[in-house]
Write a protein that holds these residues in place. Sequence first.
Motif, PDB file in Angstrom:
ATOM      1  N   PHE A  72       0.845  -1.187   0.000  1.00 17.39           N
ATOM      2  CA  PHE A  72       0.000   0.000   0.000  1.00 17.39           C
ATOM      3  C   PHE A  72       0.886   1.243   0.000  1.00 17.39           C
ATOM      4  N   SER A  73       0.327   2.361  -0.392  1.00 12.29           N
ATOM      5  CA  SER A  73       1.087   3.610  -0.437  1.00 12.29           C
ATOM      6  C   SER A  73       0.232   4.761   0.067  1.00 12.29           C
ATOM      7  N   GLY A  74       0.922   5.820   0.454  1.00  7.98           N
ATOM      8  CA  GLY A  74       0.230   6.996   0.955  1.00  7.98           C
ATOM      9  C   GLY A  74       1.227   8.072   1.339  1.00  7.98           C
ATOM     10  N   THR A  75       0.768   9.085   2.039  1.00 11.48           N
ATOM     11  CA  THR A  75       1.643  10.187   2.443  1.00 11.48           C
ATOM     12  C   THR A  75       2.342   9.867   3.756  1.00 11.48           C
ATOM     13  N   VAL A  76       3.465  10.525   3.978  1.00  6.30           N
ATOM     14  CA  VAL A  76       4.187  10.358   5.241  1.00  6.30           C
ATOM     15  C   VAL A  76       3.320  10.823   6.406  1.00  6.30           C
ATOM     16  N   LYS A  77       2.566  11.879   6.209  1.00  7.36           N
ATOM     17  CA  LYS A  77       1.692  12.406   7.259  1.00  7.36           C
ATOM     18  C   LYS A  77       0.681  11.348   7.699  1.00  7.36           C
ATOM     19  N   ASP A  78       0.015  10.708   6.731  1.00  6.44           N
ATOM     20  CA  ASP A  78      -0.959   9.677   7.078  1.00  6.44           C
ATOM     21  C   ASP A  78      -0.286   8.471   7.713  1.00  6.44           C
ATOM     22  N   PHE A  79       0.916   8.140   7.249  1.00  3.95           N
ATOM     23  CA  PHE A  79       1.649   7.009   7.822  1.00  3.95           C
ATOM     24  C   PHE A  79       1.978   7.276   9.288  1.00  3.95           C
ATOM     25  N   ASN A  80       2.524   8.445   9.563  1.00  2.00           N
ATOM     26  CA  ASN A  80       2.901   8.787  10.937  1.00  2.00           C
ATOM     27  C   ASN A  80       1.686   8.770  11.870  1.00  2.00           C
ATOM     28  N   GLU A  81       0.579   9.315  11.390  1.00  2.00           N
ATOM     29  CA  GLU A  81      -0.620   9.368  12.227  1.00  2.00           C
ATOM     30  C   GLU A  81      -1.223   7.982  12.422  1.00  2.00           C
ATOM     31  N   SER A  82      -1.200   7.154  11.385  1.00  2.29           N
ATOM     32  CA  SER A  82      -1.821   5.834  11.461  1.00  2.29           C
ATOM     33  C   SER A  82      -1.030   4.857  12.307  1.00  2.29           C
ATOM     34  N   PHE A  83       0.304   4.969  12.266  1.00  2.00           N
ATOM     35  CA  PHE A  83       1.146   4.002  12.966  1.00  2.00           C
ATOM     36  C   PHE A  83       1.853   4.604  14.173  1.00  2.00           C
ATOM     37  N   ALA A  84       1.434   5.805  14.563  1.00  3.65           N
ATOM     38  CA  ALA A  84       1.946   6.448  15.778  1.00  3.65           C
ATOM     39  C   ALA A  84       3.471   6.447  15.823  1.00  3.65           C
ATOM     40  N   THR A  85       4.073   6.930  14.744  1.00  8.06           N
ATOM     41  CA  THR A  85       5.523   6.981  14.671  1.00  8.06           C
ATOM     42  C   THR A  85       5.924   8.208  13.876  1.00  8.06           C
ATOM     43  N   GLU A  86       7.199   8.348  13.590  1.00  9.60           N
ATOM     44  CA  GLU A  86       7.688   9.459  12.778  1.00  9.60           C
ATOM     45  C   GLU A  86       8.779   8.953  11.835  1.00  9.60           C
ATOM     46  N   LEU A  87       8.493   9.018  10.546  1.00  5.44           N
ATOM     47  CA  LEU A  87       9.468   8.588   9.557  1.00  5.44           C
ATOM     48  C   LEU A  87      10.528   9.653   9.348  1.00  5.44           C
ATOM     49  N   HIS A  88      11.775   9.211   9.216  1.00  3.93           N
ATOM     50  CA  HIS A  88      12.901  10.080   8.883  1.00  3.93           C
ATOM     51  C   HIS A  88      13.575   9.504   7.645  1.00  3.93           C
ATOM     52  N   ILE A  89      14.342  10.307   6.964  1.00  5.75           N
ATOM     53  CA  ILE A  89      15.147   9.820   5.845  1.00  5.75           C
ATOM     54  C   ILE A  89      16.587   9.706   6.327  1.00  5.75           C
ATOM     55  N   CYS A  90      17.089   8.489   6.328  1.00  2.46           N
ATOM     56  CA  CYS A  90      18.459   8.216   6.760  1.00  2.46           C
ATOM     57  C   CYS A  90      19.277   7.751   5.551  1.00  2.46           C
ATOM     58  N   MET A  91      20.593   7.801   5.692  1.00  2.97           N
ATOM     59  CA  MET A  91      21.480   7.349   4.621  1.00  2.97           C
ATOM     60  C   MET A  91      22.038   5.981   4.981  1.00  2.97           C
ATOM     61  N   ARG A  92      21.870   5.033   4.069  1.00  4.06           N
ATOM     62  CA  ARG A  92      22.306   3.666   4.296  1.00  4.06           C
ATOM     63  C   ARG A  92      23.564   3.366   3.504  1.00  4.06           C
ATOM     64  N   LYS A  93      24.486   2.631   4.128  1.00  5.93           N
ATOM     65  CA  LYS A  93      25.735   2.264   3.463  1.00  5.93           C
ATOM     66  C   LYS A  93      25.451   1.387   2.259  1.00  5.93           C
ATOM     67  N   ASN A  94      26.126   1.646   1.164  1.00  4.40           N
ATOM     68  CA  ASN A  94      25.919   0.916  -0.084  1.00  4.40           C
ATOM     69  C   ASN A  94      27.187   0.153  -0.445  1.00  4.40           C
ATOM     70  N   LEU A  95      27.094  -1.170  -0.498  1.00  6.90           N
ATOM     71  CA  LEU A  95      28.255  -2.004  -0.815  1.00  6.90           C
ATOM     72  C   LEU A  95      28.375  -2.279  -2.308  1.00  6.90           C
ATOM     73  N   LEU A  96      27.411  -1.803  -3.095  1.00 14.73           N
ATOM     74  CA  LEU A  96      27.403  -2.062  -4.526  1.00 14.73           C
ATOM     75  C   LEU A  96      27.766  -0.808  -5.302  1.00 14.73           C
ATOM     76  N   HIS A  97      28.028  -0.997  -6.584  1.00  9.01           N
ATOM     77  CA  HIS A  97      28.320   0.102  -7.499  1.00  9.01           C
ATOM     78  C   HIS A  97      29.458   0.967  -6.957  1.00  9.01           C
ATOM     79  N   SER A  98      29.217   2.271  -6.848  1.00 10.60           N
ATOM     80  CA  SER A  98      30.271   3.197  -6.431  1.00 10.60           C
ATOM     81  C   SER A  98      30.441   3.228  -4.924  1.00 10.60           C
ATOM     82  N   GLY A  99      29.530   2.610  -4.194  1.00  9.74           N
ATOM     83  CA  GLY A  99      29.625   2.630  -2.740  1.00  9.74           C
ATOM     84  C   GLY A  99      28.991   3.850  -2.115  1.00  9.74           C
TER      85      GLY A  99
END
Length: 210
Positions: A72-99
Motif C-alpha cells: 500500500f502507499s500513501g503520504t508520510v503524514k498519514d503514515f505517521n498518524e496511522s502508525f503512531a511513529t515518525e518517519l525520517h530519511i536516513c542514509m544507508r551504506k551501499n556495498l554495490l556500485h560506487s559505494g
Amino acid sequence: MGFPNRQRELLEERVAQIYDPDSPEFRKYLSVDEWMADHAPLDADVEVVKAWLKSRHFTINFEAKNRLLIHFSGTVKDFNESFATELHICMRKNLLHSGDPFPVYCTLDSFTLPKFVAERTNGLATADLPAETGTLVKEVGEVIEDYPGDQAYGPPAFFGAYNMLPLFEQGITGEGSAVGVVGAGTYHSIDLQIFWKSFGIDRRCRRASI
C-alpha cells in the motif's frame, strides 16, 4: 504488510513428513488449493486490514495471490498518524556500485498498530521511499578469469554442502539438465560471468527485465 500462515504447527508437521523418506507422506507435496484452504490467511482478515488502510487514506497497490502480503502507499503524514511513529530519511551504506550511500526511511520509535490489525497481521514488512525512475546505469568492468583458489566457496563447496558427491559417484552428473540463474537487484551480470568463467562453467546467459 505481511500476514501469518494459518495452522502453522500443522504446516511444519506436513513439511517435515514430505521430506522424511520413512513417512507415508514422503514427496506428497501440497497443491496450491490445499495450501490455500488450510494455511493461507483468511480472506476476511485481509479484507478487514485493507478496509482499515483505505480508511486511513492509503491506496492498495498489490495483493499477493496467497494473501501473505499486501503493498500500500500513501503520504508520510498519514503514515505517521496511522502508525503512531515518525518517519525520517536516513542514509544507508551501499556495498554495490560506487559505494555511495543511499536514502531510506527509518524511525527512532517502533510502529504501533490497532489491536484488531495487529491480531490479523505480522505487522509492517518495510516502508520504502518511492522508486527512482530513469535509465539504469550500465555495468562497468571486464569479464576476466579470476579463480579464487580451491578453498573458495565455489562449485566443489556447493557439491559438499548439498550432499551431491554420492550422486557423482553413481555417475549422475546432471548432464543434459538446465539450471536457471536469475540476477536480481543485489547481483550484477558481470559478477556472475566472472564467476562462471573462473570456474569453467559452461552456460548460456540471457538477461531479462522483470
